[in-house]
Design a protein around this motif. Sequence first.
Motif, mmCIF file in Angstrom:
data_model
loop_
_atom_site.group_PDB
_atom_site.id
_atom_site.type_symbol
_atom_site.label_atom_id
_atom_site.label_comp_id
_atom_site.label_asym_id
_atom_site.label_seq_id
_atom_site.Cartn_x
_atom_site.Cartn_y
_atom_site.Cartn_z
ATOM 1 N N UNK A 1 0.833 -1.202 0.000
ATOM 2 C CA UNK A 1 0.000 0.000 0.000
ATOM 3 C C UNK A 1 0.866 1.249 0.000
ATOM 4 N N UNK A 2 0.273 2.354 -0.433
ATOM 5 C CA UNK A 2 0.856 3.671 -0.179
ATOM 6 C C UNK A 2 0.335 4.084 1.191
ATOM 7 N N UNK A 3 1.179 3.928 2.197
ATOM 8 C CA UNK A 3 0.754 4.107 3.586
ATOM 9 C C UNK A 3 0.955 5.546 4.052
ATOM 10 N N UNK A 4 -0.068 6.116 4.655
ATOM 11 C CA UNK A 4 0.035 7.462 5.221
ATOM 12 C C UNK A 4 0.767 7.413 6.562
ATOM 13 N N UNK A 5 1.710 8.321 6.757
ATOM 14 C CA UNK A 5 2.335 8.453 8.068
ATOM 15 C C UNK A 5 1.397 9.201 9.002
ATOM 16 N N UNK A 6 0.797 10.277 8.505
ATOM 17 C CA UNK A 6 -0.311 10.899 9.231
ATOM 18 C C UNK A 6 -1.579 10.498 8.482
ATOM 19 N N UNK A 7 -2.593 9.964 9.172
ATOM 20 C CA UNK A 7 -3.758 9.395 8.496
ATOM 21 C C UNK A 7 -4.568 10.415 7.696
ATOM 22 N N UNK A 8 -5.357 9.897 6.769
ATOM 23 C CA UNK A 8 -6.189 10.750 5.916
ATOM 24 C C UNK A 8 -7.091 11.636 6.766
ATOM 25 N N UNK A 9 -7.735 11.033 7.747
ATOM 26 C CA UNK A 9 -8.607 11.790 8.643
ATOM 27 C C UNK A 9 -8.151 11.577 10.075
ATOM 28 N N UNK A 10 -7.286 12.450 10.539
ATOM 29 C CA UNK A 10 -6.801 12.373 11.903
ATOM 30 C C UNK A 10 -7.589 13.269 12.833
ATOM 31 N N UNK A 11 -7.225 13.262 14.093
ATOM 32 C CA UNK A 11 -7.922 14.097 15.073
ATOM 33 C C UNK A 11 -7.603 15.576 14.888
ATOM 34 N N UNK A 12 -6.399 15.858 14.397
ATOM 35 C CA UNK A 12 -5.973 17.252 14.254
ATOM 36 C C UNK A 12 -6.212 17.822 12.858
ATOM 37 N N UNK A 13 -6.283 16.955 11.853
ATOM 38 C CA UNK A 13 -6.441 17.445 10.487
ATOM 39 C C UNK A 13 -6.438 16.325 9.475
ATOM 40 N N UNK A 14 -6.102 16.650 8.220
ATOM 41 C CA UNK A 14 -6.079 15.661 7.144
ATOM 42 C C UNK A 14 -4.633 15.453 6.677
ATOM 43 N N UNK A 15 -4.233 14.176 6.577
ATOM 44 C CA UNK A 15 -2.895 13.840 6.113
ATOM 45 C C UNK A 15 -2.766 14.066 4.618
ATOM 46 N N UNK A 16 -1.664 14.666 4.190
ATOM 47 C CA UNK A 16 -1.484 15.029 2.794
ATOM 48 C C UNK A 16 -1.181 13.820 1.910
ATOM 49 N N UNK A 17 -1.621 13.918 0.654
ATOM 50 C CA UNK A 17 -1.185 12.988 -0.382
ATOM 51 C C UNK A 17 0.137 13.538 -0.890
ATOM 52 N N UNK A 18 1.233 12.983 -0.414
ATOM 53 C CA UNK A 18 2.547 13.524 -0.706
ATOM 54 C C UNK A 18 3.609 12.462 -0.458
ATOM 55 N N UNK A 19 4.695 12.531 -1.209
ATOM 56 C CA UNK A 19 5.788 11.578 -1.022
ATOM 57 C C UNK A 19 6.481 11.771 0.321
#
Length: 330
Positions: free
Chosen positions: A127-145
Amino acid sequence: MKRKRKCNVCSGVFESIRVDALYCSSACRQKAKRKNRVCSYSDCGNRLTRGQTKFCSRECQKADTAKRKVDRFKQTSFGLYLLQEVQRAGTIEVLSDLRTYDQLEKMYDLFCKRSLYSGYRQKADYHLCHLYPVKGKLGVGLVSSRNMIIGMAGANRSLGNYEKEGLGVYIKTEDLQECWKLNHDSQVYSLVREYLGSALVTFCGNHQLQPVKEKADGFDVKAYIQHPINVFRSEAKRISKDSRFSKEFRALVCSEASRYSKDKTYTDEVWTQHRDENCWFPWDKEDFDYERDLKPYLEDGSTAQEQLEIDLFMSYYTVLSGDAPFWCTS
């Protein structure tokens, strides 16, 4: 009966039996056609001159080709992936890192490597794994390398929406602009196209991206699945050279990669054969459960191959969680 008419081009007088005749000769007729024809590039509008058949310049031809490529981008695998991520996040701003051509290229390169590592199969091992999740408690994790790494599917699923302070990059919820948020009336691709602007035009112009073709039932591309240790090493090498990741994170990734012997060869062919013949928890359990699927192996012992998979699972888990104690994220 012939009538005298005045040519619309040369203004010469000529005779014709037709009441709607406009030109005195075929030459004037062709000249009129050229006069009325304009450049096919929609944003130009210049009239074509003699010798020009469709475009007024090479620049307009290139711009028109790029525009048509942008129109088709939403039908390509990479375009569909970006649209899916936007819809998951609920805002176009999840693509904020991709508004420059260089960053869009880096994300595309990561996307292509993920497909390559998975052997271009419909059921992806990686998978392309998010380090900060798509929908976190503080905000949205970026689609970025710089917020994604290629990792084991099972390890990625096991973490869910787990987030750790300082791991990955995101936009705070309060900083998101209303104009880029999606609603049921949103034309998603139109917004993506507007948001990425010239970066998307340049990117499409430089790539021959093809629309995704529907695959026949049961059809799947058969290619070698790359060994997870080889994938881990490749990602560790990329991350270690990218200063956008923190020093602590780069050190963590390199430390985990160093656990596996550099002298031993891990062939993709042997790993693919193993994967085709065996189904085990890190890869195939979409509803992975620690107590049911992993703990028995840790308690009762495992074969050398199973132990290697356990070690790899733990390494990917450690990296994706920012070295959180195992299973504290559940």
